[in-house]
Design a protein around this motif. Structure first.
Motif, PDB file in Angstrom:
ATOM      1  N   GLN A   1      -0.842  -0.803  -8.504  1.00  0.00           N
ATOM      2  CA  GLN A   1      -1.357   0.223  -7.610  1.00  0.00           C
ATOM      3  C   GLN A   1      -2.807  -0.052  -7.226  1.00  0.00           C
ATOM      4  OE1 GLN A   1      -0.780   3.995  -9.532  1.00  0.00           O
ATOM      5  NE2 GLN A   1       1.328   4.184  -8.816  1.00  0.00           N
ATOM      6  N   ALA A   2      -3.584  -0.609  -8.145  1.00  0.00           N
ATOM      7  CA  ALA A   2      -4.999  -0.866  -7.897  1.00  0.00           C
ATOM      8  C   ALA A   2      -5.239  -2.157  -7.119  1.00  0.00           C
ATOM      9  CB  ALA A   2      -5.755  -0.916  -9.221  1.00  0.00           C
ATOM     10  N   GLY A   3      -4.202  -2.969  -6.919  1.00  0.00           N
ATOM     11  CA  GLY A   3      -4.372  -4.228  -6.204  1.00  0.00           C
ATOM     12  C   GLY A   3      -4.798  -5.391  -7.084  1.00  0.00           C
ATOM     13  N   ALA A   4      -4.751  -5.209  -8.407  1.00  0.00           N
ATOM     14  CA  ALA A   4      -5.101  -6.292  -9.322  1.00  0.00           C
ATOM     15  C   ALA A   4      -3.906  -7.192  -9.616  1.00  0.00           C
ATOM     16  CB  ALA A   4      -5.646  -5.727 -10.630  1.00  0.00           C
ATOM     17  N   ALA A   5      -2.696  -6.684  -9.363  1.00  0.00           N
ATOM     18  CA  ALA A   5      -1.472  -7.453  -9.588  1.00  0.00           C
ATOM     19  C   ALA A   5      -0.594  -7.330  -8.350  1.00  0.00           C
ATOM     20  CB  ALA A   5      -0.731  -6.950 -10.825  1.00  0.00           C
ATOM     21  N   CYS A   6       0.246  -8.325  -8.126  1.00  0.00           N
ATOM     22  CA  CYS A   6       1.133  -8.352  -6.965  1.00  0.00           C
ATOM     23  C   CYS A   6       2.092  -7.157  -7.023  1.00  0.00           C
ATOM     24  CB  CYS A   6       1.922  -9.658  -6.941  1.00  0.00           C
ATOM     25  SG  CYS A   6       3.132  -9.766  -5.596  1.00  0.00           S
ATOM     26  N   ALA A   7       2.221  -6.426  -5.912  1.00  0.00           N
ATOM     27  CA  ALA A   7       3.115  -5.268  -5.843  1.00  0.00           C
ATOM     28  C   ALA A   7       4.576  -5.688  -5.904  1.00  0.00           C
ATOM     29  CB  ALA A   7       2.847  -4.474  -4.572  1.00  0.00           C
ATOM     30  N   ILE A   8       4.864  -6.957  -5.611  1.00  0.00           N
ATOM     31  CA  ILE A   8       6.245  -7.428  -5.581  1.00  0.00           C
ATOM     32  C   ILE A   8       6.656  -8.043  -6.908  1.00  0.00           C
ATOM     33  CG2 ILE A   8       7.858  -9.008  -4.434  1.00  0.00           C
ATOM     34  CD1 ILE A   8       6.018  -8.729  -1.945  1.00  0.00           C
ATOM     35  N   CYS A   9       5.888  -9.033  -7.387  1.00  0.00           N
ATOM     36  CA  CYS A   9       6.311  -9.757  -8.599  1.00  0.00           C
ATOM     37  C   CYS A   9       5.519  -9.378  -9.848  1.00  0.00           C
ATOM     38  CB  CYS A   9       6.231 -11.258  -8.363  1.00  0.00           C
ATOM     39  SG  CYS A   9       4.546 -11.890  -8.248  1.00  0.00           S
ATOM     40  N   GLY A  10       4.368  -8.726  -9.713  1.00  0.00           N
ATOM     41  CA  GLY A  10       3.589  -8.300 -10.865  1.00  0.00           C
ATOM     42  C   GLY A  10       2.592  -9.311 -11.399  1.00  0.00           C
ATOM     43  N   LEU A  11       2.538 -10.513 -10.795  1.00  0.00           N
ATOM     44  CA  LEU A  11       1.579 -11.514 -11.251  1.00  0.00           C
ATOM     45  C   LEU A  11       0.156 -11.108 -10.881  1.00  0.00           C
ATOM     46  CD1 LEU A  11       3.425 -14.816 -10.265  1.00  0.00           C
ATOM     47  CD2 LEU A  11       3.206 -13.807 -12.531  1.00  0.00           C
TER      48      LEU A  11
ATOM     49  N   ASP B   1       2.361   6.011   0.989  1.00  0.00           N
ATOM     50  CA  ASP B   1       1.879   7.251   0.356  1.00  0.00           C
ATOM     51  C   ASP B   1       0.410   7.151  -0.055  1.00  0.00           C
ATOM     52  OD1 ASP B   1       4.428   8.311   0.660  1.00  0.00           O
ATOM     53  OD2 ASP B   1       5.055   7.697  -1.351  1.00  0.00           O
ATOM     54  N   GLY B   2      -0.414   6.548   0.797  1.00  0.00           N
ATOM     55  CA  GLY B   2      -1.849   6.440   0.533  1.00  0.00           C
ATOM     56  C   GLY B   2      -2.239   5.334  -0.420  1.00  0.00           C
ATOM     57  N   CYS B   3      -1.285   4.553  -0.911  1.00  0.00           N
ATOM     58  CA  CYS B   3      -1.546   3.461  -1.851  1.00  0.00           C
ATOM     59  C   CYS B   3      -1.496   2.133  -1.093  1.00  0.00           C
ATOM     60  CB  CYS B   3      -0.497   3.485  -2.959  1.00  0.00           C
ATOM     61  SG  CYS B   3      -0.742   2.241  -4.230  1.00  0.00           S
ATOM     62  N   GLN B   4      -2.613   1.390  -1.091  1.00  0.00           N
ATOM     63  CA  GLN B   4      -2.628   0.079  -0.444  1.00  0.00           C
ATOM     64  C   GLN B   4      -1.961  -0.933  -1.361  1.00  0.00           C
ATOM     65  OE1 GLN B   4      -6.553  -1.080   0.657  1.00  0.00           O
ATOM     66  NE2 GLN B   4      -6.724   0.461   2.263  1.00  0.00           N
ATOM     67  N   LEU B   5      -0.978  -1.674  -0.814  1.00  0.00           N
ATOM     68  CA  LEU B   5      -0.242  -2.646  -1.611  1.00  0.00           C
ATOM     69  C   LEU B   5      -0.618  -4.064  -1.200  1.00  0.00           C
ATOM     70  CD1 LEU B   5       3.253  -0.924  -1.635  1.00  0.00           C
ATOM     71  CD2 LEU B   5       1.425  -0.763  -3.324  1.00  0.00           C
ATOM     72  N   TRP B   6      -0.775  -4.932  -2.196  1.00  0.00           N
ATOM     73  CA  TRP B   6      -1.168  -6.327  -1.993  1.00  0.00           C
ATOM     74  C   TRP B   6      -0.155  -7.219  -2.681  1.00  0.00           C
ATOM     75  CZ3 TRP B   6      -5.452  -7.275   1.012  1.00  0.00           C
ATOM     76  CH2 TRP B   6      -6.233  -6.162   1.303  1.00  0.00           C
ATOM     77  N   ALA B   7      -0.008  -8.453  -2.179  1.00  0.00           N
ATOM     78  CA  ALA B   7       0.949  -9.401  -2.758  1.00  0.00           C
ATOM     79  C   ALA B   7       0.340 -10.788  -2.817  1.00  0.00           C
ATOM     80  CB  ALA B   7       2.229  -9.428  -1.932  1.00  0.00           C
ATOM     81  N   CYS B   8       1.016 -11.670  -3.532  1.00  0.00           N
ATOM     82  CA  CYS B   8       0.591 -13.060  -3.648  1.00  0.00           C
ATOM     83  C   CYS B   8       0.474 -13.694  -2.262  1.00  0.00           C
ATOM     84  CB  CYS B   8       1.606 -13.861  -4.459  1.00  0.00           C
ATOM     85  SG  CYS B   8       1.907 -13.227  -6.109  1.00  0.00           S
ATOM     86  N   SER B   9      -0.471 -14.607  -2.116  1.00  0.00           N
ATOM     87  CA  SER B   9      -0.640 -15.316  -0.852  1.00  0.00           C
ATOM     88  C   SER B   9      -0.661 -16.802  -1.149  1.00  0.00           C
ATOM     89  CB  SER B   9      -1.956 -14.896  -0.204  1.00  0.00           C
ATOM     90  OG  SER B   9      -2.131 -15.555   1.018  1.00  0.00           O
TER      91      SER B   9
END
Length: 134
Positions: free
Chosen positions: A93-103, A115-123
């Motif tokens: 939720q905080a953007g420290a880990a991938c929202a998809i895989c959790g890494l 719902d107001g939560c910015q989601l980030w993923a591996c690039s």
């Protein structure tokens, strides 16, 4: 998982935008399939692309999670479906880990806001398994 043809009602503007762009570039109606984790868009390629069509195609694919051009004559792209933020760990939720895989994220890309939560993923791409051709 059956591909859809005709009017589509996906909740994702990214999927709808890419489908429209692929239709404009290829002149063919894209096929869309989903398995709950990923949404896949495929479109048959014309026999020959102009330089302008090729640039437009690569530009459209640049924003996807996974993509490719199959030698048998179609282009495909995949988007990871955004997870429910209430089911994510605090790190996701905080953007420290991938929202998809959790890494843990070192380089990342913005997925969107749910719902107001910015989601980030591996690039450039999350190491999750892409969909099979459907």
């Amino acid at each position: 998982m059956e591909p859809t043809v005709g009017p589509r009602h996906h909740g994702s503007p990214r999927v709808e935008s890419l489908a429209a762009r692929l239709a404009a570039v290829t002149g063919n109606e894209p096929r869309i399939s989903a398995n709950g984790v990923r949404t896949r868009i495929e479109a048959d390629l014309p026999a020959q692309l102009t330089n302008r069509q090729g640039r437009m195609l690569y530009h459209a694919l640049a924003d996807t999670d996974h993509c490719g051009i199959d030698p048998s004559g179609y282009v495909w792209a995949e988007y990871a479906n955004l997870p429910d933020p209430t089911r994510l760990t605090p790190d996701r939720q905080a953007g420290a880990a991938c929202a998809i895989c959790g890494l843990t994220l070192y380089t990342c890309r913005y997925l969107g806001t749910v719902d107001g939560c910015q989601l980030w993923a591996c690039s450039p791409a999350c190491p999750t398994t892409p969909l099979a051709r459907g």
